[in-house]
Design an enzyme around this catalytic site. Sequence first.
Site, PDB file in Angstrom:
ATOM      1  N   HIS A  18       0.837  -1.211   0.000  1.00  0.00           N
ATOM      2  CA  HIS A  18       0.000   0.000   0.000  1.00  0.00           C
ATOM      3  C   HIS A  18       0.872   1.261   0.000  1.00  0.00           C
ATOM      4  O   HIS A  18       0.599   2.208  -0.725  1.00  0.00           O
ATOM      5  CB  HIS A  18      -0.906   0.049   1.241  1.00  0.00           C
ATOM      6  CG  HIS A  18      -1.942  -1.019   1.305  1.00  0.00           C
ATOM      7  ND1 HIS A  18      -2.061  -1.891   2.355  1.00  0.00           N
ATOM      8  CD2 HIS A  18      -2.942  -1.355   0.455  1.00  0.00           C
ATOM      9  CE1 HIS A  18      -3.079  -2.709   2.160  1.00  0.00           C
ATOM     10  NE2 HIS A  18      -3.633  -2.417   1.006  1.00  0.00           N
ATOM     11  N   LYS A  42     -16.485  -6.943   6.300  1.00  0.00           N
ATOM     12  CA  LYS A  42     -15.354  -7.707   6.835  1.00  0.00           C
ATOM     13  C   LYS A  42     -15.224  -7.512   8.339  1.00  0.00           C
ATOM     14  O   LYS A  42     -15.487  -6.434   8.849  1.00  0.00           O
ATOM     15  CB  LYS A  42     -14.041  -7.203   6.214  1.00  0.00           C
ATOM     16  CG  LYS A  42     -13.772  -7.615   4.803  1.00  0.00           C
ATOM     17  CD  LYS A  42     -12.384  -7.098   4.422  1.00  0.00           C
ATOM     18  CE  LYS A  42     -12.070  -7.266   2.953  1.00  0.00           C
ATOM     19  NZ  LYS A  42     -10.799  -6.611   2.585  1.00  0.00           N
ATOM     20  N   ARG A  91      -1.807  -5.716  -8.249  1.00  0.00           N
ATOM     21  CA  ARG A  91      -0.656  -6.547  -7.880  1.00  0.00           C
ATOM     22  C   ARG A  91      -0.426  -7.618  -8.929  1.00  0.00           C
ATOM     23  O   ARG A  91       0.647  -7.762  -9.475  1.00  0.00           O
ATOM     24  CB  ARG A  91      -0.895  -7.209  -6.516  1.00  0.00           C
ATOM     25  CG  ARG A  91      -0.933  -6.218  -5.370  1.00  0.00           C
ATOM     26  CD  ARG A  91      -1.561  -6.822  -4.137  1.00  0.00           C
ATOM     27  NE  ARG A  91      -2.950  -7.201  -4.399  1.00  0.00           N
ATOM     28  CZ  ARG A  91      -3.707  -7.868  -3.568  1.00  0.00           C
ATOM     29  NH1 ARG A  91      -3.224  -8.272  -2.420  1.00  0.00           N
ATOM     30  NH2 ARG A  91      -4.967  -8.149  -3.881  1.00  0.00           N
TER      31      ARG A  91
HETATM   32  N1  COA Z   1      -0.399  -4.072  -1.426  1.00  0.00           N
HETATM   33  C1  COA Z   1      -0.794  -5.003  -0.562  1.00  0.00           C
HETATM   34  N2  COA Z   1      -2.053  -5.440  -0.463  1.00  0.00           N
HETATM   35  C2  COA Z   1      -2.957  -4.893  -1.280  1.00  0.00           C
HETATM   36  C3  COA Z   1      -2.631  -3.920  -2.212  1.00  0.00           C
HETATM   37  C4  COA Z   1      -1.284  -3.505  -2.277  1.00  0.00           C
HETATM   38  N3  COA Z   1      -0.864  -2.576  -3.130  1.00  0.00           N
HETATM   39  N4  COA Z   1      -3.739  -3.589  -2.892  1.00  0.00           N
HETATM   40  C5  COA Z   1      -4.728  -4.325  -2.387  1.00  0.00           C
HETATM   41  N5  COA Z   1      -4.256  -5.128  -1.417  1.00  0.00           N
HETATM   42  C6  COA Z   1      -5.006  -6.129  -0.645  1.00  0.00           C
HETATM   43  C7  COA Z   1      -5.496  -5.621   0.665  1.00  0.00           C
HETATM   44  O1  COA Z   1      -4.512  -5.789   1.650  1.00  0.00           O
HETATM   45  C8  COA Z   1      -6.699  -6.487   0.898  1.00  0.00           C
HETATM   46  O2  COA Z   1      -6.262  -7.714   1.404  1.00  0.00           O
HETATM   47  P1  COA Z   1      -7.178  -8.634   2.348  1.00  0.00           P
HETATM   48  O3  COA Z   1      -8.437  -8.915   1.584  1.00  0.00           O
HETATM   49  O4  COA Z   1      -6.308  -9.775   2.546  1.00  0.00           O
HETATM   50  O5  COA Z   1      -7.457  -7.844   3.602  1.00  0.00           O
HETATM   51  C9  COA Z   1      -7.236  -6.732  -0.509  1.00  0.00           C
HETATM   52  O6  COA Z   1      -6.163  -6.482  -1.367  1.00  0.00           O
HETATM   53  C10 COA Z   1      -8.338  -5.806  -0.943  1.00  0.00           C
HETATM   54  O7  COA Z   1      -8.339  -4.701  -0.126  1.00  0.00           O
HETATM   55  P2  COA Z   1      -8.607  -3.191  -0.463  1.00  0.00           P
HETATM   56  O8  COA Z   1      -7.706  -2.681  -1.496  1.00  0.00           O
HETATM   57  O9  COA Z   1      -8.604  -2.506   0.828  1.00  0.00           O
HETATM   58  O10 COA Z   1      -9.974  -3.233  -1.117  1.00  0.00           O
HETATM   59  P3  COA Z   1     -11.342  -3.596  -0.492  1.00  0.00           P
HETATM   60  O11 COA Z   1     -11.896  -4.632  -1.399  1.00  0.00           O
HETATM   61  O12 COA Z   1     -11.275  -3.913   0.941  1.00  0.00           O
HETATM   62  O13 COA Z   1     -12.086  -2.214  -0.624  1.00  0.00           O
HETATM   63  C11 COA Z   1     -13.046  -0.327  -1.831  1.00  0.00           C
HETATM   64  C12 COA Z   1     -12.196  -1.594  -1.858  1.00  0.00           C
HETATM   65  C13 COA Z   1     -12.934   0.403  -0.518  1.00  0.00           C
HETATM   66  C14 COA Z   1     -12.525   0.559  -2.918  1.00  0.00           C
HETATM   67  C15 COA Z   1     -14.504  -0.726  -2.132  1.00  0.00           C
HETATM   68  O14 COA Z   1     -14.913  -1.757  -1.284  1.00  0.00           O
HETATM   69  C16 COA Z   1     -15.462   0.435  -2.047  1.00  0.00           C
HETATM   70  O15 COA Z   1     -15.438   1.331  -2.832  1.00  0.00           O
HETATM   71  N6  COA Z   1     -16.362   0.396  -1.050  1.00  0.00           N
HETATM   72  C17 COA Z   1     -17.342   1.456  -0.814  1.00  0.00           C
HETATM   73  C18 COA Z   1     -18.738   1.017  -1.218  1.00  0.00           C
HETATM   74  C19 COA Z   1     -18.922   1.181  -2.690  1.00  0.00           C
HETATM   75  O16 COA Z   1     -18.826   2.259  -3.255  1.00  0.00           O
HETATM   76  N7  COA Z   1     -19.266   0.054  -3.327  1.00  0.00           N
HETATM   77  C20 COA Z   1     -19.452  -0.012  -4.751  1.00  0.00           C
HETATM   78  C21 COA Z   1     -18.146  -0.319  -5.432  1.00  0.00           C
HETATM   79  S1  COA Z   1     -18.397  -0.593  -7.138  1.00  0.00           S
END
Ligand code: COA
Length: 160
Positions: A18, A42, A91
């Site tokens: 990140h 989650k 990634r």
């Molecule tokens: N390095 C390390 N890990 C990474 C990473 C990086 N560069 N990029 C993503 N990840 C991992 C995260 O650690 C996480 O791992 P985990 O599942 O093991 O905890 C996973 O990838 C996904 O996490 P994240 O990037 O935080 O995405 P998310 O799916 O939790 O959330 C949002 C994504 C917040 C953008 C999305 O859920 C959102 O927009 N929510 C708001 C509601 C909404 O508008 N919904 C409609 C969307 S179309």
Amino acid sequence: MSKIAIYPGSFDPITNGHVDVIRRAACLFDKVIVAVLSNVDKQNMFTVSERLALIKASTADIPRLEYDSFDGLLVDYAAQKKVTAIVRGLRVVSDFDYEFQMAMTNRQIAPQLETVFLMTDAKYSFLSSSLVRQLAQFHGTINQFVPGVVAQALEKKFRG
Ligand code: COA
């Protein structure tokens, strides 16, 4: 007009992957808002304020960052903050399906809002927050995957 981006995520906890994406985004935009999603289904390990504190401490040397949390739809939050783009890290190829779906859905709702994908450094391509949490739980070495403050916070959680 200044170009503002949001880098949204769960950040439970922030990893070096990140931080790598945040660093890249900071070079491209006038301001980057790192925004923690607070209404996820989650089961989170760290509270929103704990996650924000860890993000702040891990990115203190990166200029032009703002930190916030949000709930509800990302596009609504983006409109409220008057942002130009959403930044997401890619990634591996398998990230693309989910990210593409999200980006296209967001575009349907907010056509003026772009999603910008930044490739994470290859050395972090396998990394995820849950993997780090799991390693910490079983006292594996995590120092190479997360900033020092995060390693300490995880250690404390599992010692407690
Ligand atoms: N390095 C390390 N890990 C990474 C990473 C990086 N560069 N990029 C993503 N990840 C991992 C995260 O650690 C996480 O791992 P985990 O599942 O093991 O905890 C996973 O990838 C996904 O996490 P994240 O990037 O935080 O995405 P998310 O799916 O939790 O959330 C949002 C994504 C917040 C953008 C999305 O859920 C959102 O927009 N929510 C708001 C509601 C909404 O508008 N919904 C409609 C969307 S179309």
